[in-house]
Motif scaffolding. Structure first.
Motif, PDB file in Angstrom:
ATOM      1  N   LYS A   1      22.684  -3.590  -4.894  1.00  0.00           N
ATOM      2  CA  LYS A   1      22.647  -2.786  -3.670  1.00  0.00           C
ATOM      3  C   LYS A   1      21.210  -2.649  -3.165  1.00  0.00           C
ATOM      4  O   LYS A   1      20.932  -2.765  -1.972  1.00  0.00           O
ATOM      5  CB  LYS A   1      23.244  -1.400  -3.942  1.00  0.00           C
ATOM      6  N   TRP A   2      20.278  -2.417  -4.083  1.00  0.00           N
ATOM      7  CA  TRP A   2      18.859  -2.278  -3.703  1.00  0.00           C
ATOM      8  C   TRP A   2      18.327  -3.576  -3.122  1.00  0.00           C
ATOM      9  O   TRP A   2      17.606  -3.588  -2.138  1.00  0.00           O
ATOM     10  CB  TRP A   2      18.045  -1.870  -4.927  1.00  0.00           C
ATOM     11  N   LEU A   3      18.695  -4.720  -3.755  1.00  0.00           N
ATOM     12  CA  LEU A   3      18.241  -6.015  -3.263  1.00  0.00           C
ATOM     13  C   LEU A   3      18.767  -6.306  -1.865  1.00  0.00           C
ATOM     14  O   LEU A   3      18.055  -6.812  -1.012  1.00  0.00           O
ATOM     15  CB  LEU A   3      18.685  -7.131  -4.219  1.00  0.00           C
ATOM     16  N   ASN A   4      20.019  -5.953  -1.621  1.00  0.00           N
ATOM     17  CA  ASN A   4      20.605  -6.177  -0.301  1.00  0.00           C
ATOM     18  C   ASN A   4      19.913  -5.343   0.760  1.00  0.00           C
ATOM     19  O   ASN A   4      19.681  -5.796   1.878  1.00  0.00           O
ATOM     20  CB  ASN A   4      22.107  -5.857  -0.315  1.00  0.00           C
ATOM     21  N   GLN A   5      19.574  -4.091   0.418  1.00  0.00           N
ATOM     22  CA  GLN A   5      18.872  -3.225   1.362  1.00  0.00           C
ATOM     23  C   GLN A   5      17.477  -3.764   1.653  1.00  0.00           C
ATOM     24  O   GLN A   5      17.001  -3.711   2.779  1.00  0.00           O
ATOM     25  CB  GLN A   5      18.774  -1.802   0.796  1.00  0.00           C
TER      26      GLN A   5
ATOM     27  N   GLY B   1       8.140  -0.248   8.393  1.00  0.00           N
ATOM     28  CA  GLY B   1       9.401  -0.960   8.531  1.00  0.00           C
ATOM     29  C   GLY B   1       9.854  -1.565   7.222  1.00  0.00           C
ATOM     30  O   GLY B   1      11.035  -1.873   7.052  1.00  0.00           O
ATOM     31  N   ILE B   2       8.923  -1.729   6.280  1.00  0.00           N
ATOM     32  CA  ILE B   2       9.263  -2.244   4.952  1.00  0.00           C
ATOM     33  C   ILE B   2       9.022  -1.183   3.888  1.00  0.00           C
ATOM     34  O   ILE B   2       9.822  -0.995   2.989  1.00  0.00           O
ATOM     35  CB  ILE B   2       8.449  -3.517   4.616  1.00  0.00           C
ATOM     36  N   ALA B   3       7.910  -0.455   4.009  1.00  0.00           N
ATOM     37  CA  ALA B   3       7.593   0.594   3.029  1.00  0.00           C
ATOM     38  C   ALA B   3       8.659   1.684   3.048  1.00  0.00           C
ATOM     39  O   ALA B   3       9.164   2.058   4.111  1.00  0.00           O
ATOM     40  CB  ALA B   3       6.228   1.196   3.338  1.00  0.00           C
ATOM     41  N   ASN B   4       8.997   2.171   1.881  1.00  0.00           N
ATOM     42  CA  ASN B   4      10.002   3.229   1.737  1.00  0.00           C
ATOM     43  C   ASN B   4       9.493   4.526   2.347  1.00  0.00           C
ATOM     44  O   ASN B   4       8.463   5.053   1.927  1.00  0.00           O
ATOM     45  CB  ASN B   4      10.336   3.423   0.250  1.00  0.00           C
ATOM     46  N   GLN B   5      10.189   5.047   3.339  1.00  0.00           N
ATOM     47  CA  GLN B   5       9.756   6.256   4.027  1.00  0.00           C
ATOM     48  C   GLN B   5       9.804   7.494   3.124  1.00  0.00           C
ATOM     49  O   GLN B   5       9.184   8.501   3.431  1.00  0.00           O
ATOM     50  CB  GLN B   5      10.614   6.497   5.276  1.00  0.00           C
ATOM     51  N   GLU B   6      10.525   7.408   2.008  1.00  0.00           N
ATOM     52  CA  GLU B   6      10.575   8.545   1.067  1.00  0.00           C
ATOM     53  C   GLU B   6       9.214   8.762   0.416  1.00  0.00           C
ATOM     54  O   GLU B   6       8.933   9.824  -0.116  1.00  0.00           O
ATOM     55  CB  GLU B   6      11.641   8.309   0.006  1.00  0.00           C
ATOM     56  N   ASN B   7       8.373   7.740   0.443  1.00  0.00           N
ATOM     57  CA  ASN B   7       7.021   7.863  -0.124  1.00  0.00           C
ATOM     58  C   ASN B   7       6.028   8.321   0.942  1.00  0.00           C
ATOM     59  O   ASN B   7       4.826   8.282   0.729  1.00  0.00           O
ATOM     60  CB  ASN B   7       6.563   6.527  -0.712  1.00  0.00           C
ATOM     61  N   GLY B   8       6.527   8.738   2.088  1.00  0.00           N
ATOM     62  CA  GLY B   8       5.697   9.114   3.224  1.00  0.00           C
ATOM     63  C   GLY B   8       4.631  10.150   2.964  1.00  0.00           C
ATOM     64  O   GLY B   8       3.503   9.991   3.421  1.00  0.00           O
ATOM     65  N   PRO B   9       4.920  11.242   2.209  1.00  0.00           N
ATOM     66  CA  PRO B   9       3.902  12.289   2.029  1.00  0.00           C
ATOM     67  C   PRO B   9       2.579  11.800   1.485  1.00  0.00           C
ATOM     68  O   PRO B   9       1.537  12.358   1.772  1.00  0.00           O
ATOM     69  CB  PRO B   9       4.588  13.242   1.032  1.00  0.00           C
TER      70      PRO B   9
END
Length: 199
Positions: free
Chosen positions: A3-7, A188-196
């Motif tokens: 699932k992670w690879l597909n995302q 657009g590629i970086a995970n937005q959850e790591n935004g802080p």
């Protein structure tokens, strides 16, 4: 895991940011090394934009800004004819504008929202030669190593990834040393959850 690879595969970056210069500026604006400002001239003003890690500050302050300050002009063609610089061109092609800004050109617009701009090559000259890595040697791949200068290192990365979506955030660490640290990521590629961490 699948699932992670597909995302991850679904995430892609467009090489062109949009149909106009304002879309390009919007993409570049979040980066700490992007400069855009209104420059006061003898009979008005013009808008200057560039990536400071890709251009030579000496060239800008010696060969561009003094001429803009001391002379009069009424349009972008006057500015082109005025500057004693060899590599310069006027264009409305957004793809060409993006390519040249990412490779070390200054963009000058007579008005803030003009579609036509003047591009002046101002590629920075490295003050310390970039050599081969001494700790990690590779047979295949680039033979360039990071040096002591943060701006030089960012320059190397931007040359490898000439994308407006490559954003740069700077933080300062160390109570005594006040060391500059740069965090680079592709929007657009970086995970937005790591935004802080990059705010």
């Amino acid at each position: 895991m699948l699932k992670w690879l597909n995302q991850t595969k679904k995430k892609s970056i467009k090489h062109n940011t949009g149909d106009n210069i304002d879309d390009l500026i919007k993409a570049l604006k979040p980066s700490k090394d992007f400069n855009r400002f209104e420059f006061e001239t003898k009979n008005g003003s013009c808008w200057v934009s560039y990536l400071k890690t890709m251009v030579s500050p000496d060239f800008i302050h010696r060969d561009v800004f003094p001429y803009l300050t001391e002379h009069s002009f009424t349009n972008i063609d006057d500015i082109k004819n005025l500057l004693p610089v060899e590599q310069k061109s006027i264009t409305e092609n957004v793809t060409e504008i993006q390519k040249k800004i990412m490779s070390g050109s200054i963009m000058i617009r007579f008005n803030e929202y003009d579609t036509k701009c003047l591009l002046i090559s101002a590629v920075t000259v490295e003050t310390r030669q970039v050599g081969m890595p001494e700790v990690e040697f590779t047979v295949v791949g680039p033979k360039e190593a990071f040096v002591e200068s943060l701006d030089t290192n960012i320059n190397l990365i931007r040359k490898r990834l000439p994308l407006p979506q490559l954003h740069l955030k700077e933080i300062e660490v160390g109570k005594l040393s006040k060391t500059r640290i740069a965090i680079l990521y592709i929007d657009g590629i970086a995970n937005q959850e790591n935004g802080p961490i990059v705010e």
